[in-house]
Motif scaffolding. Sequence first.
Motif, PDB file in Angstrom:
ATOM      1  N   ASN A  57      30.276  50.931  48.335  1.00  0.00           N
ATOM      2  CA  ASN A  57      31.016  50.989  49.602  1.00  0.00           C
ATOM      3  C   ASN A  57      32.365  50.280  49.530  1.00  0.00           C
ATOM      4  OD1 ASN A  57      28.871  52.377  50.902  1.00  0.00           O
ATOM      5  ND2 ASN A  57      27.815  50.426  51.223  1.00  0.00           N
ATOM      6  N   PHE A  58      33.165  50.622  48.531  1.00  0.00           N
ATOM      7  CA  PHE A  58      34.520  50.104  48.427  1.00  0.00           C
ATOM      8  C   PHE A  58      35.437  51.259  48.044  1.00  0.00           C
ATOM      9  CE2 PHE A  58      32.358  49.563  44.382  1.00  0.00           C
ATOM     10  CZ  PHE A  58      33.246  50.125  43.465  1.00  0.00           C
ATOM     11  N   LYS A  59      36.673  51.161  48.467  1.00  0.00           N
ATOM     12  CA  LYS A  59      37.624  52.225  48.143  1.00  0.00           C
ATOM     13  C   LYS A  59      38.879  51.706  47.453  1.00  0.00           C
ATOM     14  CE  LYS A  59      39.781  52.271  52.747  1.00  0.00           C
ATOM     15  NZ  LYS A  59      40.065  53.080  53.948  1.00  0.00           N
ATOM     16  N   ASN A  60      38.968  50.397  47.250  1.00  0.00           N
ATOM     17  CA  ASN A  60      40.075  49.824  46.504  1.00  0.00           C
ATOM     18  C   ASN A  60      39.615  48.518  45.866  1.00  0.00           C
ATOM     19  OD1 ASN A  60      40.352  47.740  48.571  1.00  0.00           O
ATOM     20  ND2 ASN A  60      41.422  49.284  49.805  1.00  0.00           N
ATOM     21  N   ILE A  61      40.489  47.934  45.060  1.00  0.00           N
ATOM     22  CA  ILE A  61      40.127  46.726  44.316  1.00  0.00           C
ATOM     23  C   ILE A  61      39.788  45.571  45.249  1.00  0.00           C
ATOM     24  CG2 ILE A  61      40.921  44.999  42.664  1.00  0.00           C
ATOM     25  CD1 ILE A  61      40.410  47.636  41.356  1.00  0.00           C
ATOM     26  N   LYS A  62      40.582  45.377  46.284  1.00  0.00           N
ATOM     27  CA  LYS A  62      40.342  44.283  47.218  1.00  0.00           C
ATOM     28  C   LYS A  62      38.967  44.395  47.852  1.00  0.00           C
ATOM     29  CE  LYS A  62      42.416  41.812  51.104  1.00  0.00           C
ATOM     30  NZ  LYS A  62      43.542  41.775  52.078  1.00  0.00           N
ATOM     31  N   GLU A  63      38.585  45.606  48.268  1.00  0.00           N
ATOM     32  CA  GLU A  63      37.257  45.798  48.866  1.00  0.00           C
ATOM     33  C   GLU A  63      36.157  45.603  47.838  1.00  0.00           C
ATOM     34  OE1 GLU A  63      36.950  49.454  50.979  1.00  0.00           O
ATOM     35  OE2 GLU A  63      38.482  48.910  52.463  1.00  0.00           O
ATOM     36  N   LEU A  64      36.419  45.975  46.585  1.00  0.00           N
ATOM     37  CA  LEU A  64      35.431  45.741  45.527  1.00  0.00           C
ATOM     38  C   LEU A  64      35.156  44.248  45.395  1.00  0.00           C
ATOM     39  CD1 LEU A  64      33.691  46.349  43.042  1.00  0.00           C
ATOM     40  CD2 LEU A  64      35.810  46.447  41.698  1.00  0.00           C
ATOM     41  N   TYR A  65      36.216  43.415  45.382  1.00  0.00           N
ATOM     42  CA  TYR A  65      36.026  41.976  45.269  1.00  0.00           C
ATOM     43  C   TYR A  65      35.259  41.430  46.475  1.00  0.00           C
ATOM     44  CZ  TYR A  65      39.239  41.755  41.296  1.00  0.00           C
ATOM     45  OH  TYR A  65      39.823  41.904  40.066  1.00  0.00           O
ATOM     46  N   GLU A  66      35.515  41.989  47.644  1.00  0.00           N
ATOM     47  CA  GLU A  66      34.785  41.563  48.847  1.00  0.00           C
ATOM     48  C   GLU A  66      33.301  41.895  48.722  1.00  0.00           C
ATOM     49  OE1 GLU A  66      36.861  43.561  51.932  1.00  0.00           O
ATOM     50  OE2 GLU A  66      38.546  42.136  51.964  1.00  0.00           O
ATOM     51  N   PHE A  72      27.022  37.986  45.896  1.00  0.00           N
ATOM     52  CA  PHE A  72      26.684  36.702  45.277  1.00  0.00           C
ATOM     53  C   PHE A  72      26.902  35.517  46.221  1.00  0.00           C
ATOM     54  CE2 PHE A  72      27.613  39.478  41.640  1.00  0.00           C
ATOM     55  CZ  PHE A  72      26.428  39.320  40.916  1.00  0.00           C
ATOM     56  N   ASN A  73      27.220  35.808  47.480  1.00  0.00           N
ATOM     57  CA  ASN A  73      27.404  34.777  48.491  1.00  0.00           C
ATOM     58  C   ASN A  73      28.488  33.771  48.098  1.00  0.00           C
ATOM     59  OD1 ASN A  73      26.837  33.586  50.993  1.00  0.00           O
ATOM     60  ND2 ASN A  73      25.351  32.154  50.104  1.00  0.00           N
ATOM     61  N   ILE A  74      29.612  34.305  47.621  1.00  0.00           N
ATOM     62  CA  ILE A  74      30.769  33.481  47.293  1.00  0.00           C
ATOM     63  C   ILE A  74      31.997  34.109  47.957  1.00  0.00           C
ATOM     64  CG2 ILE A  74      29.842  32.664  45.085  1.00  0.00           C
ATOM     65  CD1 ILE A  74      31.642  34.718  43.691  1.00  0.00           C
ATOM     66  N   PRO A  75      33.043  33.324  48.222  1.00  0.00           N
ATOM     67  CA  PRO A  75      34.267  33.924  48.779  1.00  0.00           C
ATOM     68  C   PRO A  75      34.899  34.872  47.772  1.00  0.00           C
ATOM     69  CG  PRO A  75      34.261  31.525  49.040  1.00  0.00           C
ATOM     70  CD  PRO A  75      33.142  31.858  48.100  1.00  0.00           C
ATOM     71  N   ALA A  76      35.411  35.985  48.250  1.00  0.00           N
ATOM     72  CA  ALA A  76      36.095  36.926  47.358  1.00  0.00           C
ATOM     73  C   ALA A  76      37.278  36.259  46.671  1.00  0.00           C
ATOM     74  CB  ALA A  76      36.553  38.152  48.143  1.00  0.00           C
ATOM     75  N   SER A  77      37.861  35.242  47.306  1.00  0.00           N
ATOM     76  CA  SER A  77      39.006  34.538  46.739  1.00  0.00           C
ATOM     77  C   SER A  77      38.650  33.743  45.484  1.00  0.00           C
ATOM     78  CB  SER A  77      39.618  33.588  47.775  1.00  0.00           C
ATOM     79  OG  SER A  77      38.651  32.637  48.220  1.00  0.00           O
ATOM     80  N   HIS A 108      34.873  37.527  36.891  1.00  0.00           N
ATOM     81  CA  HIS A 108      35.262  36.215  36.371  1.00  0.00           C
ATOM     82  C   HIS A 108      35.771  35.356  37.521  1.00  0.00           C
ATOM     83  CE1 HIS A 108      35.171  37.444  32.033  1.00  0.00           C
ATOM     84  NE2 HIS A 108      35.235  38.636  32.621  1.00  0.00           N
ATOM     85  N   CYS A 109      35.145  34.214  37.727  1.00  0.00           N
ATOM     86  CA  CYS A 109      35.453  33.356  38.868  1.00  0.00           C
ATOM     87  C   CYS A 109      36.353  32.185  38.469  1.00  0.00           C
ATOM     88  CB  CYS A 109      34.164  32.812  39.485  1.00  0.00           C
ATOM     89  SG  CYS A 109      33.100  34.096  40.184  1.00  0.00           S
ATOM     90  N   LYS A 110      36.956  31.566  39.473  1.00  0.00           N
ATOM     91  CA  LYS A 110      37.830  30.417  39.242  1.00  0.00           C
ATOM     92  C   LYS A 110      37.084  29.269  38.580  1.00  0.00           C
ATOM     93  CE  LYS A 110      41.107  30.948  43.080  1.00  0.00           C
ATOM     94  NZ  LYS A 110      41.612  30.315  44.314  1.00  0.00           N
ATOM     95  N   TYR A 136      46.197  37.818  42.610  1.00  0.00           N
ATOM     96  CA  TYR A 136      46.235  36.842  41.530  1.00  0.00           C
ATOM     97  C   TYR A 136      46.895  37.448  40.293  1.00  0.00           C
ATOM     98  CZ  TYR A 136      42.797  34.038  44.127  1.00  0.00           C
ATOM     99  OH  TYR A 136      42.153  33.282  45.083  1.00  0.00           O
ATOM    100  N   ALA A 137      47.966  36.815  39.823  1.00  0.00           N
ATOM    101  CA  ALA A 137      48.585  37.196  38.556  1.00  0.00           C
ATOM    102  C   ALA A 137      48.039  36.293  37.464  1.00  0.00           C
ATOM    103  CB  ALA A 137      50.102  37.073  38.648  1.00  0.00           C
ATOM    104  N   PHE A 138      47.848  36.848  36.289  1.00  0.00           N
ATOM    105  CA  PHE A 138      47.305  36.044  35.199  1.00  0.00           C
ATOM    106  C   PHE A 138      47.863  36.504  33.864  1.00  0.00           C
ATOM    107  CE2 PHE A 138      44.399  39.456  36.252  1.00  0.00           C
ATOM    108  CZ  PHE A 138      44.052  40.003  35.032  1.00  0.00           C
ATOM    109  N   ILE A 139      47.577  35.726  32.834  1.00  0.00           N
ATOM    110  CA  ILE A 139      48.145  35.949  31.506  1.00  0.00           C
ATOM    111  C   ILE A 139      47.281  36.953  30.735  1.00  0.00           C
ATOM    112  CG2 ILE A 139      48.767  34.855  29.315  1.00  0.00           C
ATOM    113  CD1 ILE A 139      49.072  32.212  30.933  1.00  0.00           C
TER     114      ILE A 139
END
Length: 315
Positions: A57-66, A72-77, A108-110, A136-139
């Motif tokens: 039930n997601f249609k973009n990356i942001k919704e996938l993270y949500e 897993f009961n963690i913030p998408a952030s 992969h989480c913070k 989030y930008a990353f290397i």
Amino acid sequence: MFKKHRSKSSKAIANSESHQMEPPSAPTAPPVSPVSKNSLQFYCQLAHGSPTTFVSNFKNIKELYERIGESFNIPASEILYCTLNSYKIDMNKLLGGQIGLEDFIFAHCKGRPKEVELTKSQNALGLTITDNGAGYAFIKRIKEDSIIHHIPHIQVGDHIEKLDGVSMVGKRHFEVANALKNIPVDTTFTIRVVEPLKSGFSELTPKPSRGAGSKKGYGSGRETLRFKADGNAEVQEQDDAMEVGVEKINGILESFMGINDSELASQIWDLSVDKKNSMDFAEAVDESELAVFEFTDELIIEIWGVITDVRDNRL
């Protein structure tokens, strides 16, 4: 040549160019999945170790993270980025603009934040930067023998959180690359990065799941879920020509701009469909949301050359 606002010279934006838990075990064989072509549910684990769940039930990356956060009961952030079919920090397996219907998602989480003070002794720091499509930008890559290569605390996969105290969260990869480029040579500055949370088993190879290669509910294996620019996700048959074209376009983006973005490369490929020459292609780019990148004439010509080579089976 193509558009008045486009620079005539090739100016690279940059050659500079993420809950502590019990020690996890290597990923276990997933349970029997209710996945079907219609439900579009995907296996998912946290890369540092967790039970297997399903996301849908997601249609973009942001919704996938949500959806992953909810599972897993963690913030998408807390999620920096996802890899496909590997829980290692493998930049060749990053989730980009599409997911194969048989792919296994690892989030992969913070982890630990790190602040490093360094002096920009050369124009280029040696970074290739990408982003997760959700702020989030990353290397993605570090050039050998570059400034960053000699700083062991900064590693591939680290999220660039701040530059001299200024937050980079919410910025696209090209904005972060541009901020690094604009730091004058011989200037000392502080970069704050956040590494992904790592398990004690990061060097192990995941055991193949029972019945691997026979997940009948996942479809033919040639189908992928593509995240399109209009915000909709669509199941498509795998297009080999498009796959080659997107890979080559991404290589050009990295060479010219110091960024890596398979979703952006896919959008560029889509804009080339039915275009018969570079002028038409340039006009389509300028009339799209990609105009913000202000691609140079040289970059447009280079990309168009790759597109025509792929079309004519020269690559």
